[in-house]
Design a protein around this motif. Structure first.
Motif, PDB file in Angstrom:
ATOM      1  N   ARG A   9       0.848  -1.183   0.000  1.00 40.15           N
ATOM      2  CA  ARG A   9       0.000   0.000   0.000  1.00 40.15           C
ATOM      3  C   ARG A   9       0.889   1.241   0.000  1.00 40.15           C
ATOM      4  O   ARG A   9       2.110   1.167   0.165  1.00 40.15           O
ATOM      5  CB  ARG A   9      -0.893   0.012   1.240  1.00 40.15           C
ATOM      6  N   GLU A  10       0.247   2.401  -0.136  1.00 33.33           N
ATOM      7  CA  GLU A  10       1.002   3.648  -0.199  1.00 33.33           C
ATOM      8  C   GLU A  10       1.903   3.832   1.010  1.00 33.33           C
ATOM      9  O   GLU A  10       3.100   4.131   0.883  1.00 33.33           O
ATOM     10  CB  GLU A  10       0.029   4.830  -0.297  1.00 33.33           C
ATOM     11  N   HIS A  11       1.341   3.631   2.205  1.00 33.74           N
ATOM     12  CA  HIS A  11       2.141   3.828   3.414  1.00 33.74           C
ATOM     13  C   HIS A  11       3.208   2.754   3.550  1.00 33.74           C
ATOM     14  O   HIS A  11       4.324   3.031   4.027  1.00 33.74           O
ATOM     15  CB  HIS A  11       1.239   3.836   4.643  1.00 33.74           C
ATOM     16  N   GLN A  12       2.898   1.532   3.140  1.00 34.87           N
ATOM     17  CA  GLN A  12       3.889   0.462   3.200  1.00 34.87           C
ATOM     18  C   GLN A  12       5.058   0.751   2.270  1.00 34.87           C
ATOM     19  O   GLN A  12       6.214   0.512   2.622  1.00 34.87           O
ATOM     20  CB  GLN A  12       3.233  -0.872   2.839  1.00 34.87           C
ATOM     21  N   ALA A  13       4.757   1.278   1.094  1.00 32.29           N
ATOM     22  CA  ALA A  13       5.819   1.604   0.139  1.00 32.29           C
ATOM     23  C   ALA A  13       6.729   2.699   0.683  1.00 32.29           C
ATOM     24  O   ALA A  13       7.960   2.641   0.515  1.00 32.29           O
ATOM     25  CB  ALA A  13       5.202   2.040  -1.187  1.00 32.29           C
ATOM     26  N   LYS A  14       6.157   3.702   1.339  1.00 32.75           N
ATOM     27  CA  LYS A  14       6.966   4.771   1.939  1.00 32.75           C
ATOM     28  C   LYS A  14       7.864   4.215   3.036  1.00 32.75           C
ATOM     29  O   LYS A  14       9.025   4.621   3.180  1.00 32.75           O
ATOM     30  CB  LYS A  14       6.061   5.858   2.500  1.00 32.75           C
ATOM     31  N   ILE A  15       7.316   3.283   3.815  1.00 34.72           N
ATOM     32  CA  ILE A  15       8.117   2.660   4.869  1.00 34.72           C
ATOM     33  C   ILE A  15       9.288   1.901   4.273  1.00 34.72           C
ATOM     34  O   ILE A  15      10.439   2.029   4.720  1.00 34.72           O
ATOM     35  CB  ILE A  15       7.241   1.721   5.712  1.00 34.72           C
ATOM     36  N   GLU A  16       9.024   1.099   3.251  1.00 34.85           N
ATOM     37  CA  GLU A  16      10.083   0.285   2.645  1.00 34.85           C
ATOM     38  C   GLU A  16      11.200   1.145   2.081  1.00 34.85           C
ATOM     39  O   GLU A  16      12.365   0.735   2.080  1.00 34.85           O
ATOM     40  CB  GLU A  16       9.477  -0.597   1.554  1.00 34.85           C
ATOM     41  N   ALA A  17      10.847   2.341   1.619  1.00 31.97           N
ATOM     42  CA  ALA A  17      11.865   3.241   1.070  1.00 31.97           C
ATOM     43  C   ALA A  17      12.656   3.958   2.155  1.00 31.97           C
ATOM     44  O   ALA A  17      13.704   4.544   1.877  1.00 31.97           O
ATOM     45  CB  ALA A  17      11.204   4.263   0.150  1.00 31.97           C
ATOM     46  N   PHE A  31      -3.393  -2.211   9.841  1.00 25.59           N
ATOM     47  CA  PHE A  31      -2.534  -1.408   8.983  1.00 25.59           C
ATOM     48  C   PHE A  31      -1.859  -2.259   7.912  1.00 25.59           C
ATOM     49  O   PHE A  31      -1.578  -1.804   6.814  1.00 25.59           O
ATOM     50  CB  PHE A  31      -1.472  -0.701   9.833  1.00 25.59           C
ATOM     51  N   GLY A  32      -1.568  -3.513   8.264  1.00 27.49           N
ATOM     52  CA  GLY A  32      -0.850  -4.390   7.349  1.00 27.49           C
ATOM     53  C   GLY A  32       0.616  -4.544   7.698  1.00 27.49           C
ATOM     54  O   GLY A  32       1.448  -4.897   6.860  1.00 27.49           O
ATOM     55  N   MET A 179       4.889   6.540  13.083  1.00 29.79           N
ATOM     56  CA  MET A 179       3.634   6.197  13.736  1.00 29.79           C
ATOM     57  C   MET A 179       2.489   6.432  12.750  1.00 29.79           C
ATOM     58  O   MET A 179       2.434   7.479  12.092  1.00 29.79           O
ATOM     59  CB  MET A 179       3.431   7.037  15.000  1.00 29.79           C
ATOM     60  N   TYR A 180       1.597   5.475  12.675  1.00 24.54           N
ATOM     61  CA  TYR A 180       0.477   5.552  11.742  1.00 24.54           C
ATOM     62  C   TYR A 180      -0.835   5.371  12.487  1.00 24.54           C
ATOM     63  O   TYR A 180      -1.159   4.278  12.951  1.00 24.54           O
ATOM     64  CB  TYR A 180       0.638   4.489  10.650  1.00 24.54           C
ATOM     65  N   ARG A 181      -1.585   6.486  12.591  1.00 21.32           N
ATOM     66  CA  ARG A 181      -2.886   6.482  13.262  1.00 21.32           C
ATOM     67  C   ARG A 181      -3.993   6.271  12.238  1.00 21.32           C
ATOM     68  O   ARG A 181      -3.903   6.750  11.095  1.00 21.32           O
ATOM     69  CB  ARG A 181      -3.097   7.799  14.002  1.00 21.32           C
ATOM     70  N   ALA A 182      -5.050   5.601  12.661  1.00 20.72           N
ATOM     71  CA  ALA A 182      -6.144   5.290  11.738  1.00 20.72           C
ATOM     72  C   ALA A 182      -6.812   6.544  11.199  1.00 20.72           C
ATOM     73  O   ALA A 182      -7.303   6.553  10.058  1.00 20.72           O
ATOM     74  CB  ALA A 182      -7.171   4.405  12.435  1.00 20.72           C
ATOM     75  N   SER A 183      -6.829   7.593  11.995  1.00 27.87           N
ATOM     76  CA  SER A 183      -7.449   8.844  11.548  1.00 27.87           C
ATOM     77  C   SER A 183      -6.631   9.531  10.462  1.00 27.87           C
ATOM     78  O   SER A 183      -7.125  10.460   9.804  1.00 27.87           O
ATOM     79  CB  SER A 183      -7.612   9.799  12.737  1.00 27.87           C
ATOM     80  N   GLU A 184      -5.398   9.083  10.242  1.00 24.81           N
ATOM     81  CA  GLU A 184      -4.506   9.724   9.285  1.00 24.81           C
ATOM     82  C   GLU A 184      -4.238   8.894   8.033  1.00 24.81           C
ATOM     83  O   GLU A 184      -3.943   9.449   6.978  1.00 24.81           O
ATOM     84  CB  GLU A 184      -3.172  10.051   9.959  1.00 24.81           C
ATOM     85  N   THR A 185      -4.330   7.575   8.132  1.00 25.94           N
ATOM     86  CA  THR A 185      -3.921   6.733   7.002  1.00 25.94           C
ATOM     87  C   THR A 185      -5.009   6.539   5.957  1.00 25.94           C
ATOM     88  O   THR A 185      -4.717   6.334   4.780  1.00 25.94           O
ATOM     89  CB  THR A 185      -3.483   5.346   7.485  1.00 25.94           C
ATOM     90  N   GLY A 186      -6.279   6.566   6.378  1.00 30.07           N
ATOM     91  CA  GLY A 186      -7.370   6.315   5.445  1.00 30.07           C
ATOM     92  C   GLY A 186      -7.545   4.856   5.064  1.00 30.07           C
ATOM     93  O   GLY A 186      -8.350   4.527   4.173  1.00 30.07           O
ATOM     94  N   ILE A 187      -6.817   3.957   5.720  1.00 31.33           N
ATOM     95  CA  ILE A 187      -6.925   2.530   5.393  1.00 31.33           C
ATOM     96  C   ILE A 187      -8.276   1.970   5.817  1.00 31.33           C
ATOM     97  O   ILE A 187      -8.891   1.173   5.098  1.00 31.33           O
ATOM     98  CB  ILE A 187      -5.767   1.754   6.056  1.00 31.33           C
ATOM     99  N   GLU A 208      -5.913   1.304  20.308  1.00 36.67           N
ATOM    100  CA  GLU A 208      -5.888   0.398  19.166  1.00 36.67           C
ATOM    101  C   GLU A 208      -5.855   1.123  17.822  1.00 36.67           C
ATOM    102  O   GLU A 208      -5.236   0.637  16.872  1.00 36.67           O
ATOM    103  CB  GLU A 208      -7.114  -0.531  19.212  1.00 36.67           C
ATOM    104  N   PHE A 209      -6.515   2.265  17.723  1.00 37.16           N
ATOM    105  CA  PHE A 209      -6.615   2.946  16.425  1.00 37.16           C
ATOM    106  C   PHE A 209      -5.838   4.257  16.352  1.00 37.16           C
ATOM    107  O   PHE A 209      -5.453   4.683  15.268  1.00 37.16           O
ATOM    108  CB  PHE A 209      -8.084   3.205  16.079  1.00 37.16           C
ATOM    109  N   GLU A 210      -5.589   4.901  17.484  1.00 34.12           N
ATOM    110  CA  GLU A 210      -4.868   6.166  17.476  1.00 34.12           C
ATOM    111  C   GLU A 210      -3.491   6.062  18.116  1.00 34.12           C
ATOM    112  O   GLU A 210      -2.820   7.067  18.338  1.00 34.12           O
ATOM    113  CB  GLU A 210      -5.697   7.247  18.168  1.00 34.12           C
ATOM    114  N   CYS A 211      -3.076   4.838  18.426  1.00 35.38           N
ATOM    115  CA  CYS A 211      -1.701   4.550  18.856  1.00 35.38           C
ATOM    116  C   CYS A 211      -1.292   5.329  20.099  1.00 35.38           C
ATOM    117  O   CYS A 211      -0.175   5.856  20.193  1.00 35.38           O
ATOM    118  CB  CYS A 211      -0.711   4.817  17.724  1.00 35.38           C
ATOM    119  N   SER A 212      -2.183   5.392  21.079  1.00 34.03           N
ATOM    120  CA  SER A 212      -1.888   6.104  22.311  1.00 34.03           C
ATOM    121  C   SER A 212      -1.144   5.196  23.285  1.00 34.03           C
ATOM    122  O   SER A 212      -1.616   4.103  23.608  1.00 34.03           O
ATOM    123  CB  SER A 212      -3.182   6.600  22.958  1.00 34.03           C
TER     124      SER A 212
END
Length: 428
Positions: A9-17, A31-32, A179-187, A208-212
């Motif tokens: 996914r888009e965020h996964q690709a950014k992470i890999e780079a 998130f995956g 850090m990837y929060r559900a409110s930000e990723t759109g997944i 669980e969803f906002e990584c607090s």
């Protein structure tokens, strides 16, 4: 599907780079991150020039690794396809590649089983549920001579190993953190997030969803009491008083961890918890040496009731073996676990903890929790058995087994009003 067909996914690709030698990903649920990390291992195993490349995927429990990761590993390696050349060892949860590389799955619940190996790449999954020493004492040395890499992934569960690694990594320019929060990723669709927010408590949703990292731990027995200890300045630097005996409380493991708390009972009903020790797979002679090396003047040694059980191999009980080593145990009463938990709740407001020497034990007390019954949608009456169990069981045996030699002293519920260690309540 082969590993080459994996499309990030888009965020996964950014992470890999962006990944560095050491990386920490704090991600919301769904998130995956597992798929991402499995494919990182597979890609590294296939691209290496080494004929003896070794990778590991470490979950909190071995059965979790088997349930959650094993099928994913086989699927992305191409199991079932005509061109799959990877061989799978179901007994060892190991994938053997044609070029000599191997990926193996492990559980962090038996960290000493990981000692002695070398690794080129490792993934830690759900780091929040692991003891921090799995990384510092076991895996980090295994990466050193081959300059291997490590990827930490997880969702917060309070301030524990994941939090500690995350905080340190943010300050180290050689580490990558994200850090990837559900409110930000759109997944996850907003409607689904809204529905989850209505069904979950605010603390659960934030975790669980906002990584607090600061949201309450679901079902924690002592979470509030340990927060009180932090607020009152009772998790600090605690000095041993050489004029007073040090009492120990043990949880004796057979094939798993043994834990020992070192505690001084102070005048006025307060307790100085000065030290904590835990090890895995060692005999009683090892722990007798630990006591000697600590150099404390000992009082009571408190053990669980099953220390009287005779071992099949020797015909002797651990109580008899300990006596031969010079350790004379008092036996904690065999009472229901819930009664013991209530006893811990009673004395925790009277305890002062050394934040460095007792760090692992303190985190166990923070995260010891009830299991959730999905069938009844209620919390179980039984605690979860995980890395926290041995430390908390040992502390429970102290709570039910220790008797103050001086009569008339009861644990004070307002011990924060009196500092027996001669320092201010607040941290510096």
């Amino acid at each position: 599907m082969t590993q080459d067909m994996y499309t990030p996914r888009e965020h996964q690709a950014k992470i890999e780079a962006s990944l560095a030698r050491f990386s920490v990903l704090v991600c919301h649920r769904r998130f995956g991150k597992t798929v991402l990390s499995v494919n990182q291992l597979i890609r590294a195993a296939r691209k290496t020039d080494r004929t003896d490349w070794r990778g590991a995927y470490i979950a909190p429990l071995y059965r979790q690794a088997k349930t959650v990761v094993w099928d994913e590993l086989k699927r992305y390696c191409g199991l079932g396809l005509d061109n799959c050349t990877v061989k799978f060892n179901e007994t060892e949860l190991r994938a053997d590649f044609e070029n000599g590389s191997r990926i193996r799955l492990f559980g962090a619940n038996n960290p000493d089983s990981l000692r002695g190996m070398y690794l080129d790449g490792v993934v830690f999954d759900e780091v929040a549920q692991m003891p921090h020493r799995v990384w510092t004492e076991v895996i980090r040395p295994a990466l050193s001579d081959r300059k291997g890499w490590a990827l930490f992934i997880g969702t917060p569960r309070g301030k524990n190993a994941l939090y500690e690694i995350w905080e340190k990594a943010k300050l180290d320019p050689d580490w990558f953190t994200a850090m990837y929060r559900a409110s930000e990723t759109g997944i996850i669709h907003p409607d689904e997030l809204s529905a989850s927010g209505r069904e979950m408590s605010p603390e659960e949703y934030e975790q669980e969803f906002e990584c607090s990292f600061t949201a309450a731990i679901r079902g924690a027995y002592f979470g509030q009491l340990m927060s009180d200890a932090d607020r009152d300045g009772r998790v600090t630097s605690v000095l041993q008083d050489p004029s007073m005996p040090v009492h120990t409380a043990w949880d004796l493991g057979m094939s798993d961890s043994t834990s020992i708390w070192f505690i001084q009972a102070k005048p006025g009903g307060t307790y100085a918890v000065i030290d904590y020790y835990e090890a895995n797979g060692e005999g009683l002679d090892h722990y007798a040496k630990v006591l000697d090396q600590k150099g404390y003047k000992y009082g009571m040694h408190i053990a669980p009731h099953d220390i009287r059980v005779r071992e099949l191999g020797t015909g002797k009980s651990r109580l008899e073996v300990s006596r031969s080593l010079g350790i004379r145990f008092d036996i904690a009463p065999n009472i229901p676990v819930q009664d013991g938990i209530n006893a811990v709740r009673t004395i925790l407001p009277s305890c002062w903890f050394d934040e460095k020497k007792c760090a692992l034990g303190i985190e166990a007390l923070r995260h010891y929790r009830r299991s959730f019954n999905d069938r009844t949608a209620n919390f179980s009456t039984r605690p979860v058995h995980d890395w926290t169990s041995h430390a908390v069981d040992g502390f429970r045996y102290f709570a039910v087994g220790f008797r103050q030699p001086e009569s008339g002293h009861r644990a004070s519920k307002t011990s924060n009003d009196y500092n027996p260690f001669g320092r201010s309540h607040g941290r510096s």
